[in-house]
Motif scaffolding. Sequence first.
Motif, PDB file in Angstrom:
ATOM      1  N   GLU A   1       0.834  -1.208   0.000  1.00  0.00           N
ATOM      2  CA  GLU A   1       0.000   0.000   0.000  1.00  0.00           C
ATOM      3  C   GLU A   1       0.867   1.257   0.000  1.00  0.00           C
ATOM      4  OE1 GLU A   1      -2.784  -0.061   3.219  1.00  0.00           O
ATOM      5  OE2 GLU A   1      -3.673  -1.947   2.573  1.00  0.00           O
ATOM      6  N   VAL A   2       1.915   1.249   0.790  1.00  0.00           N
ATOM      7  CA  VAL A   2       2.822   2.405   0.846  1.00  0.00           C
ATOM      8  C   VAL A   2       3.501   2.615  -0.497  1.00  0.00           C
ATOM      9  CG1 VAL A   2       4.959   3.273   1.874  1.00  0.00           C
ATOM     10  CG2 VAL A   2       3.187   2.298   3.321  1.00  0.00           C
ATOM     11  N   VAL A   3       3.953   1.534  -1.111  1.00  0.00           N
ATOM     12  CA  VAL A   3       4.609   1.638  -2.417  1.00  0.00           C
ATOM     13  C   VAL A   3       3.643   2.234  -3.442  1.00  0.00           C
ATOM     14  CG1 VAL A   3       5.556   0.288  -4.335  1.00  0.00           C
ATOM     15  CG2 VAL A   3       6.308  -0.163  -1.998  1.00  0.00           C
ATOM     16  N   GLY A   4       2.398   1.804  -3.402  1.00  0.00           N
ATOM     17  CA  GLY A   4       1.403   2.364  -4.311  1.00  0.00           C
ATOM     18  C   GLY A   4       1.171   3.842  -4.070  1.00  0.00           C
ATOM     19  N   ALA A   5       1.129   4.229  -2.807  1.00  0.00           N
ATOM     20  CA  ALA A   5       0.925   5.645  -2.470  1.00  0.00           C
ATOM     21  C   ALA A   5       2.113   6.494  -2.921  1.00  0.00           C
ATOM     22  CB  ALA A   5       0.702   5.798  -0.970  1.00  0.00           C
ATOM     23  N   VAL A   6       3.315   5.978  -2.738  1.00  0.00           N
ATOM     24  CA  VAL A   6       4.516   6.706  -3.179  1.00  0.00           C
ATOM     25  C   VAL A   6       4.510   6.840  -4.698  1.00  0.00           C
ATOM     26  CG1 VAL A   6       7.041   6.545  -3.371  1.00  0.00           C
ATOM     27  CG2 VAL A   6       5.929   6.123  -1.185  1.00  0.00           C
ATOM     28  N   ASP A   7       4.160   5.770  -5.380  1.00  0.00           N
ATOM     29  CA  ASP A   7       4.110   5.807  -6.841  1.00  0.00           C
ATOM     30  C   ASP A   7       3.083   6.827  -7.331  1.00  0.00           C
ATOM     31  OD1 ASP A   7       4.962   4.849  -9.398  1.00  0.00           O
ATOM     32  OD2 ASP A   7       3.103   3.692  -9.520  1.00  0.00           O
ATOM     33  N   LEU A   8       1.928   6.837  -6.711  1.00  0.00           N
ATOM     34  CA  LEU A   8       0.897   7.803  -7.081  1.00  0.00           C
ATOM     35  C   LEU A   8       1.350   9.233  -6.797  1.00  0.00           C
ATOM     36  CD1 LEU A   8      -1.964   8.449  -8.053  1.00  0.00           C
ATOM     37  CD2 LEU A   8      -2.728   8.118  -5.687  1.00  0.00           C
ATOM     38  N   ALA A   9       1.952   9.452  -5.632  1.00  0.00           N
ATOM     39  CA  ALA A   9       2.432  10.793  -5.275  1.00  0.00           C
ATOM     40  C   ALA A   9       3.466  11.284  -6.275  1.00  0.00           C
ATOM     41  CB  ALA A   9       3.008  10.786  -3.867  1.00  0.00           C
ATOM     42  N   ARG A  10       4.340  10.387  -6.715  1.00  0.00           N
ATOM     43  CA  ARG A  10       5.335  10.767  -7.714  1.00  0.00           C
ATOM     44  C   ARG A  10       4.663  11.070  -9.044  1.00  0.00           C
ATOM     45  NH1 ARG A  10       6.916   8.793 -11.881  1.00  0.00           N
ATOM     46  NH2 ARG A  10       6.107   6.733 -11.439  1.00  0.00           N
ATOM     47  N   ALA A  11       3.680  10.256  -9.415  1.00  0.00           N
ATOM     48  CA  ALA A  11       3.005  10.421 -10.713  1.00  0.00           C
ATOM     49  C   ALA A  11       2.244  11.747 -10.809  1.00  0.00           C
ATOM     50  CB  ALA A  11       2.057   9.253 -10.956  1.00  0.00           C
ATOM     51  N   ILE A  12       1.669  12.196  -9.705  1.00  0.00           N
ATOM     52  CA  ILE A  12       0.906  13.457  -9.760  1.00  0.00           C
ATOM     53  C   ILE A  12       1.766  14.670  -9.409  1.00  0.00           C
ATOM     54  CG2 ILE A  12      -1.275  12.295  -9.287  1.00  0.00           C
ATOM     55  CD1 ILE A  12      -1.132  13.418  -6.414  1.00  0.00           C
ATOM     56  N   GLY A  13       3.041  14.430  -9.130  1.00  0.00           N
ATOM     57  CA  GLY A  13       3.954  15.531  -8.862  1.00  0.00           C
ATOM     58  C   GLY A  13       3.999  15.989  -7.415  1.00  0.00           C
ATOM     59  N   ALA A  14       3.379  15.238  -6.525  1.00  0.00           N
ATOM     60  CA  ALA A  14       3.391  15.618  -5.110  1.00  0.00           C
ATOM     61  C   ALA A  14       4.680  15.184  -4.422  1.00  0.00           C
ATOM     62  CB  ALA A  14       2.190  14.997  -4.391  1.00  0.00           C
ATOM     63  N   LEU A  15       5.447  14.334  -5.087  1.00  0.00           N
ATOM     64  CA  LEU A  15       6.710  13.841  -4.534  1.00  0.00           C
ATOM     65  C   LEU A  15       7.744  13.880  -5.642  1.00  0.00           C
ATOM     66  CD1 LEU A  15       8.082  12.558  -2.033  1.00  0.00           C
ATOM     67  CD2 LEU A  15       7.368  10.330  -2.910  1.00  0.00           C
ATOM     68  N   ALA A  16       8.900  14.446  -5.331  1.00  0.00           N
ATOM     69  CA  ALA A  16       9.976  14.540  -6.316  1.00  0.00           C
ATOM     70  C   ALA A  16      10.502  13.140  -6.662  1.00  0.00           C
ATOM     71  CB  ALA A  16      11.104  15.409  -5.767  1.00  0.00           C
ATOM     72  N   PRO A  17      11.075  12.980  -7.843  1.00  0.00           N
ATOM     73  CA  PRO A  17      11.548  11.661  -8.265  1.00  0.00           C
ATOM     74  C   PRO A  17      12.604  11.037  -7.347  1.00  0.00           C
ATOM     75  CG  PRO A  17      11.403  13.111 -10.159  1.00  0.00           C
ATOM     76  CD  PRO A  17      11.149  13.959  -8.942  1.00  0.00           C
ATOM     77  N   GLU A  18      13.538  11.819  -6.855  1.00  0.00           N
ATOM     78  CA  GLU A  18      14.616  11.242  -6.030  1.00  0.00           C
ATOM     79  C   GLU A  18      14.107  10.674  -4.700  1.00  0.00           C
ATOM     80  OE1 GLU A  18      18.105   9.670  -4.793  1.00  0.00           O
ATOM     81  OE2 GLU A  18      17.438  10.206  -6.789  1.00  0.00           O
ATOM     82  N   PRO A  19      13.314  11.401  -3.932  1.00  0.00           N
ATOM     83  CA  PRO A  19      12.760  10.791  -2.713  1.00  0.00           C
ATOM     84  C   PRO A  19      11.891   9.566  -3.021  1.00  0.00           C
ATOM     85  CG  PRO A  19      12.498  13.157  -2.617  1.00  0.00           C
ATOM     86  CD  PRO A  19      12.978  12.828  -4.002  1.00  0.00           C
ATOM     87  N   ALA A  20      11.170   9.593  -4.124  1.00  0.00           N
ATOM     88  CA  ALA A  20      10.351   8.439  -4.508  1.00  0.00           C
ATOM     89  C   ALA A  20      11.248   7.242  -4.807  1.00  0.00           C
ATOM     90  CB  ALA A  20       9.497   8.784  -5.720  1.00  0.00           C
ATOM     91  N   ARG A  21      12.344   7.479  -5.497  1.00  0.00           N
ATOM     92  CA  ARG A  21      13.277   6.391  -5.809  1.00  0.00           C
ATOM     93  C   ARG A  21      13.860   5.804  -4.542  1.00  0.00           C
ATOM     94  NH1 ARG A  21      18.035   5.050  -5.553  1.00  0.00           N
ATOM     95  NH2 ARG A  21      18.789   7.039  -4.797  1.00  0.00           N
TER      96      ARG A  21
END
Length: 53
Positions: free
Chosen positions: A15-35
């Motif tokens: 669930e957390v991985v999905g939330a991080v992926d979604l946050a990155r996809a909509i621009g709420a999370l920068a790519p590096e922290p998501a990685r």
Amino acid sequence: MRRKHFALANGSLHEVVGAVDLARAIGALAPEPARRAQALAVRVKHMLRALAR
């Protein structure tokens, strides 16, 4: 009983991985922290698998 708790933790991890992926996809999370979060999730998944044995 122990495996059940590790299975629940694994589900929560997904669930957390999905939330991080979604946050990155909509621009709420920068790519590096998501990685970094994804890399940490892989490490945690391996740990959970080992503990479930």
